[in-house]
Scaffold this active site. Sequence first.
Site, short mmCIF file in Angstrom:
data_model
loop_
_atom_site.label_atom_id
_atom_site.label_comp_id
_atom_site.label_asym_id
_atom_site.label_seq_id
_atom_site.Cartn_x
_atom_site.Cartn_y
_atom_site.Cartn_z
N LYS A 153 4.23 7.79 -4.13
CA LYS A 153 3.15 7.99 -3.16
C LYS A 153 3.43 9.25 -2.34
CE LYS A 153 0.73 5.33 0.46
NZ LYS A 153 0.74 4.06 1.22
N SER B 45 -3.59 1.69 1.12
CA SER B 45 -3.62 3.12 0.94
C SER B 45 -2.85 3.63 -0.28
CB SER B 45 -3.04 3.80 2.19
OG SER B 45 -1.68 3.44 2.36
N SER C 43 -0.85 -2.06 2.30
CA SER C 43 -1.12 -0.86 1.51
C SER C 43 -0.47 -0.81 0.13
CB SER C 43 -0.71 0.39 2.29
OG SER C 43 -1.70 0.74 3.20
#
Lengths: 501, 99
Positions: A88, A163, A187
């Site tokens: 990420k 996210s 997330s």
Amino acid sequence: VSEAVVALETMALPARWSAETLRHDWGEGRLSAADLAAECRRRIARGDGGLRAFVRVDPRLEERAAAVDSRRARGEPTPLGGLPVAVKDNLLTAGLETSCGSRILDGFVPPVDATAVARLREAGAVVLGKTNLDEFAMGSSTEHSTHGATRNPWDPERVPGGSSGGSAVAVAAAMAPLALGSDTGGSIRQPAAFCGVVGVKPTWGRVSRSGLVAFASSLDQVGPLAREVASAARLLQAIAGPDPLDATAAARPVEDYVAACGRGVAGMRVGLPREYFSPPLDPAIAERVRAAAAALEREGARVEEVSLPHTRYAVPAYYLVATAEASSNLARYDGVRYGIRRGGGGLRETYRRTRAAGFGPEVKRRLMLGTFALSAGYHERFYGRAQQARALVRRDFVESFRGGVELLLTPVSPVGPFRLGEKLEDPLAMYLTDVYTVTANLAGVPALAVPLGLDGHGLPIGGQLIGPHFGEATLFRAAAVLERAFPTPAPPCVEAGARRA
Amino acid sequence: MTHIDEAEVRRIARLAHLDLDDREVRTLRDQLGAVLSYVALLDDLPILPEPAETRAVPADPAPVAHPDEPAPCLPVEEALRNAPDAVAGWLRVPRTLAE
């Protein structure tokens, strides 16, 4: 026959691959990390145009993979055996741009690796590239990114969750065998559920946060995403443990999570919290989670209803605590040390212009809310009460586990993957989709999302397991049982590749 | 409904070091108003007799500590590599004293 299928056949790698098998084959010398890395690059080039899971692939990917092959040749221990891992884009990667999905960090190249990333590399994994996210991890749909929205491989008109949407899509669409995400309010778990993969938010303090770009420090945790429970366990095992660079990373020894996956649930007491099964929960999701409870019972677990009475306060508490911490953490983006600068006038004007130009609407909204909650005259009523609610949510969990329940089974999200744009103009509606995930962050307890098959529209449903502090091994025991009980296919784009091959 | 007016939005924006245009001010007035009305749910909370325990995990029995020894830090040129403006080993910022 398309060029893509030829490439797959040449590699002799299945379209729907297993990280566990790839790792095993690499260990046996049947596969090189360099070839595997090149195959990932091809899959991204071919498949990511319409999904946008990746914001960049490491230009030195094959070279780094070849270095891992050399380590194998020298007989060095490499528990993550040559596997490419998508990371990420809010985890620092030395020499590889890290943007957090924000314009404000345009061009930022970290001088160091995050501890979790450094541990991946030590364990013989290869950083494949950086995945898209909601800006600074603030969002539940991966639509709030300067790189554009990521799409769900099950239905490209729907969001992948967020996210960590890019990481979940990378794994679901078989562009990466494994991925790292971060979870501040769901997330990792919610995108894992929306994309039909496994995602783990470890106990707060289980994984070092050094080099994770801070959003809300008392809630943030780094964790794995994978197609298989055992791979997620293996990845967590590699990154967990104390770290001299993060005094909040707990000194407790890391358990053998991979072994836990084979231990079963015989005799385990599992709680179904009644507050997680009321409207607005989609009845199809409720039914599937109850079917998961029945599956655990068939394997010898004892399931009982429990109550977490302060659950209704969790979302308001979360959105005040998280935004308050964010308003402090994001004060560092001022156009002085890194990222963009929009000058003119004095220093304060530079701050305001830089932040106005660099932050997107969701980040601005949260900074405003957090600043408001901490400001004179409002602090006690908003932030103070939120902290009190947090303490009560935490106490609910502690008392449940003290009462003898070893883990809790719940839905991950009250709804399935929603359509792109559906909740963009209504921030409160978006926040309410986090109702079942923010609780674990507020309490600091570990939680895991595991696929429970598909719904009537062919979209994935996720179940959530929540354990006591440092109870990750218990989560893996139950998750492995559910994985066997609810075999979940890969998205249509991957299954089509598998059929052609 | 928790009312928040445009003047209040502008006050908060100054505290947060954010320049907002008029359209953003109006949008945030409405959106923050809606969120604050929702979080007013917390007003129903029972008042705890003792201060809230807000740590995410219980205090670890073996506190994390390490020897207080000097270790290498990031070299200056590395630290400045990402700076929008740097000169001779320093960050350069706009004038502050005139404000």
